[in-house]
Design a protein around this motif. Structure first.
Motif, PDB file in Angstrom:
ATOM      1  N   GLN A   1      -1.929  -1.673  -1.211  1.00 15.98           N
ATOM      2  CA  GLN A   1      -1.162  -2.275  -0.125  1.00 15.98           C
ATOM      3  C   GLN A   1      -2.070  -3.228   0.660  1.00 15.98           C
ATOM      4  N   LEU A   2      -3.289  -2.811   0.926  1.00 10.80           N
ATOM      5  CA  LEU A   2      -4.248  -3.656   1.637  1.00 10.80           C
ATOM      6  C   LEU A   2      -4.688  -4.822   0.763  1.00 10.80           C
ATOM      7  N   ALA A   3      -4.772  -4.609  -0.540  1.00 10.26           N
ATOM      8  CA  ALA A   3      -5.199  -5.662  -1.464  1.00 10.26           C
ATOM      9  C   ALA A   3      -4.151  -6.757  -1.610  1.00 10.26           C
ATOM     10  N   ALA A   4      -2.956  -6.556  -1.046  1.00 16.18           N
ATOM     11  CA  ALA A   4      -1.938  -7.611  -1.076  1.00 16.18           C
ATOM     12  C   ALA A   4      -2.387  -8.806  -0.237  1.00 16.18           C
ATOM     13  N   LEU A   5      -3.287  -8.559   0.720  1.00 18.16           N
ATOM     14  CA  LEU A   5      -3.865  -9.652   1.499  1.00 18.16           C
ATOM     15  C   LEU A   5      -4.890 -10.384   0.647  1.00 18.16           C
ATOM     16  N   THR A   6      -4.968 -11.693   0.806  1.00 20.81           N
ATOM     17  CA  THR A   6      -6.057 -12.411   0.159  1.00 20.81           C
ATOM     18  C   THR A   6      -7.337 -12.123   0.935  1.00 20.81           C
ATOM     19  N   ARG A   7      -8.458 -12.406   0.326  1.00 19.66           N
ATOM     20  CA  ARG A   7      -9.732 -12.177   1.009  1.00 19.66           C
ATOM     21  C   ARG A   7      -9.814 -13.028   2.280  1.00 19.66           C
TER      22      ARG A   7
ATOM     23  N   ALA B   1      -5.042  -2.450   9.510  1.00 18.50           N
ATOM     24  CA  ALA B   1      -5.152  -3.430   8.424  1.00 18.50           C
ATOM     25  C   ALA B   1      -3.965  -3.321   7.478  1.00 18.50           C
ATOM     26  N   ARG B   2      -3.542  -2.094   7.172  1.00 14.86           N
ATOM     27  CA  ARG B   2      -2.368  -1.922   6.302  1.00 14.86           C
ATOM     28  C   ARG B   2      -1.101  -2.428   6.983  1.00 14.86           C
ATOM     29  N   ARG B   3      -0.977  -2.183   8.289  1.00 19.43           N
ATOM     30  CA  ARG B   3       0.172  -2.718   9.029  1.00 19.43           C
ATOM     31  C   ARG B   3       0.189  -4.239   8.960  1.00 19.43           C
ATOM     32  N   HIS B   4      -0.969  -4.835   9.139  1.00 17.61           N
ATOM     33  CA  HIS B   4      -1.064  -6.299   9.061  1.00 17.61           C
ATOM     34  C   HIS B   4      -0.687  -6.791   7.660  1.00 17.61           C
ATOM     35  N   ALA B   5      -1.134  -6.078   6.632  1.00 14.65           N
ATOM     36  CA  ALA B   5      -0.796  -6.463   5.255  1.00 14.65           C
ATOM     37  C   ALA B   5       0.711  -6.412   5.033  1.00 14.65           C
ATOM     38  N   LYS B   6       1.367  -5.391   5.585  1.00 14.40           N
ATOM     39  CA  LYS B   6       2.831  -5.295   5.465  1.00 14.40           C
ATOM     40  C   LYS B   6       3.506  -6.461   6.177  1.00 14.40           C
ATOM     41  N   GLU B   7       3.014  -6.800   7.367  1.00 18.40           N
ATOM     42  CA  GLU B   7       3.600  -7.910   8.123  1.00 18.40           C
ATOM     43  C   GLU B   7       3.440  -9.227   7.378  1.00 18.40           C
ATOM     44  N   VAL B   8       2.264  -9.466   6.819  1.00 15.70           N
ATOM     45  CA  VAL B   8       2.014 -10.700   6.076  1.00 15.70           C
ATOM     46  C   VAL B   8       2.872 -10.744   4.821  1.00 15.70           C
ATOM     47  N   ALA B   9       2.993  -9.619   4.133  1.00 21.37           N
ATOM     48  CA  ALA B   9       3.822  -9.571   2.917  1.00 21.37           C
ATOM     49  C   ALA B   9       5.274  -9.864   3.257  1.00 21.37           C
ATOM     50  N   GLY B  10       5.750  -9.352   4.383  1.00 23.03           N
ATOM     51  CA  GLY B  10       7.121  -9.613   4.800  1.00 23.03           C
ATOM     52  C   GLY B  10       7.323 -11.052   5.222  1.00 23.03           C
ATOM     53  N   ALA B  11       6.357 -11.626   5.909  1.00 25.48           N
ATOM     54  CA  ALA B  11       6.464 -13.001   6.392  1.00 25.48           C
ATOM     55  C   ALA B  11       6.380 -14.006   5.253  1.00 25.48           C
ATOM     56  N   ASN B  12       5.643 -13.674   4.195  1.00 29.95           N
ATOM     57  CA  ASN B  12       5.486 -14.584   3.067  1.00 29.95           C
ATOM     58  C   ASN B  12       6.564 -14.394   2.008  1.00 29.95           C
ATOM     59  N   GLY B  13       7.494 -13.480   2.259  1.00 29.19           N
ATOM     60  CA  GLY B  13       8.546 -13.235   1.284  1.00 29.19           C
ATOM     61  C   GLY B  13       8.072 -12.415   0.108  1.00 29.19           C
ATOM     62  N   ARG B  14       6.877 -11.833   0.199  1.00 25.07           N
ATOM     63  CA  ARG B  14       6.353 -11.022  -0.905  1.00 25.07           C
ATOM     64  C   ARG B  14       6.912  -9.613  -0.865  1.00 25.07           C
ATOM     65  N   GLY B  15       7.598  -9.298   0.177  1.00 21.49           N
ATOM     66  CA  GLY B  15       8.134  -7.943   0.309  1.00 21.49           C
ATOM     67  C   GLY B  15       9.332  -7.955   1.226  1.00 21.49           C
ATOM     68  N   ARG B  16       9.908  -6.817   1.403  1.00 20.43           N
ATOM     69  CA  ARG B  16      11.073  -6.686   2.261  1.00 20.43           C
ATOM     70  C   ARG B  16      10.570  -6.534   3.689  1.00 20.43           C
ATOM     71  N   LYS B  17      11.123  -7.342   4.589  1.00 16.87           N
ATOM     72  CA  LYS B  17      10.724  -7.251   5.985  1.00 16.87           C
ATOM     73  C   LYS B  17      11.474  -6.092   6.631  1.00 16.87           C
ATOM     74  N   LEU B  18      10.727  -5.217   7.249  1.00 16.00           N
ATOM     75  CA  LEU B  18      11.323  -4.056   7.879  1.00 16.00           C
ATOM     76  C   LEU B  18      11.915  -4.439   9.237  1.00 16.00           C
ATOM     77  N   PRO B  19      13.050  -3.830   9.606  1.00 20.70           N
ATOM     78  CA  PRO B  19      13.642  -4.147  10.897  1.00 20.70           C
ATOM     79  C   PRO B  19      12.739  -3.624  12.017  1.00 20.70           C
ATOM     80  N   PRO B  20      12.753  -4.292  13.187  1.00 19.08           N
ATOM     81  CA  PRO B  20      11.897  -3.830  14.282  1.00 19.08           C
ATOM     82  C   PRO B  20      12.369  -2.466  14.777  1.00 19.08           C
ATOM     83  N   THR B  21      11.391  -1.641  15.136  1.00 22.34           N
ATOM     84  CA  THR B  21      11.727  -0.319  15.661  1.00 22.34           C
ATOM     85  C   THR B  21      11.814  -0.378  17.171  1.00 22.34           C
ATOM     86  N   ALA B  22      12.629   0.496  17.722  1.00 21.09           N
ATOM     87  CA  ALA B  22      12.836   0.473  19.167  1.00 21.09           C
ATOM     88  C   ALA B  22      11.765   1.217  19.893  1.00 21.09           C
TER      89      ALA B  22
END
Length: 159
Positions: free
Chosen positions: A110-116, A138-159
């Motif tokens: 999951q972290l390796a989804a980020l480029t160096r 770092a993993r949270r950031h990787a998820k956010e970047v993957a969602g923003a780049n269309g590489r993954g499903r963007k999760l809805p914001p939590t309340a």
């Protein structure tokens, strides 16, 4: 304390396979933990934390390149096909042979989804803000970047 960080850094640079990368990551994590408990220099803590994250990224990159990282062919609808692992007779056959659990493999990949470059930019921004980077952040950031780049499903914001 700085010697421990330097040793982990040398181990990461010299690492050539998954077990060596894991060893370097464990050394970096031990250095980070020791620096945090010893209330030593803040720079050493930041260096050890960044090194731990870089080692985890390297581990994920190495694991994603192995056949072990790919799912078995077939599924519940197409029928299960036997996965031929005979070509790996001279190497590990399963994650457990590498002494890696499925969750460790998943988190590292999951972290390796980020480029160096993305990882280094994020680490620099965290250190500049005076925030000690963590693997979870770092993993949270990787998820956010993957969602923003269309590489993954963007999760809805939590309340």
């Amino acid at each position: 304390m700085a010697e421990l960080v330097a040793g982990a850094s040398r181990a990461l640079v010299a690492a050539r396979n998954v077990s060596e990368i894991k060893h370097a990551r464990d050394l970096a994590e031990a250095a980070r933990s020791y620096a945090r408990r010893a209330n030593g220099e803040q720079a050493t803590l930041f260096c050890a934390a960044c090194l731990t994250i870089r080692a985890e990224h390297e581990l994920g990159t190495a694991l994603s390149k192995t056949d072990l990282a790919k799912a078995a062919p077939g599924n519940q609808y197409t029928g299960k096909k036997k996965l031929d692992r005979s070509h790996a007779a001279n190497g590990p056959r399963y994650l457990r042979d590498l002494h890696v659990t499925g969750s460790v493999s998943h988190r590292a990949q999951q972290l390796a989804a980020l480029t160096r470059a993305e990882l280094e930019h994020w680490l620099a921004s965290q250190c500049a803000a005076g925030v000690v980077p963590t693997l979870a952040a770092a993993r949270r950031h990787a998820k956010e970047v993957a969602g923003a780049n269309g590489r993954g499903r963007k999760l809805p914001p939590t309340a």
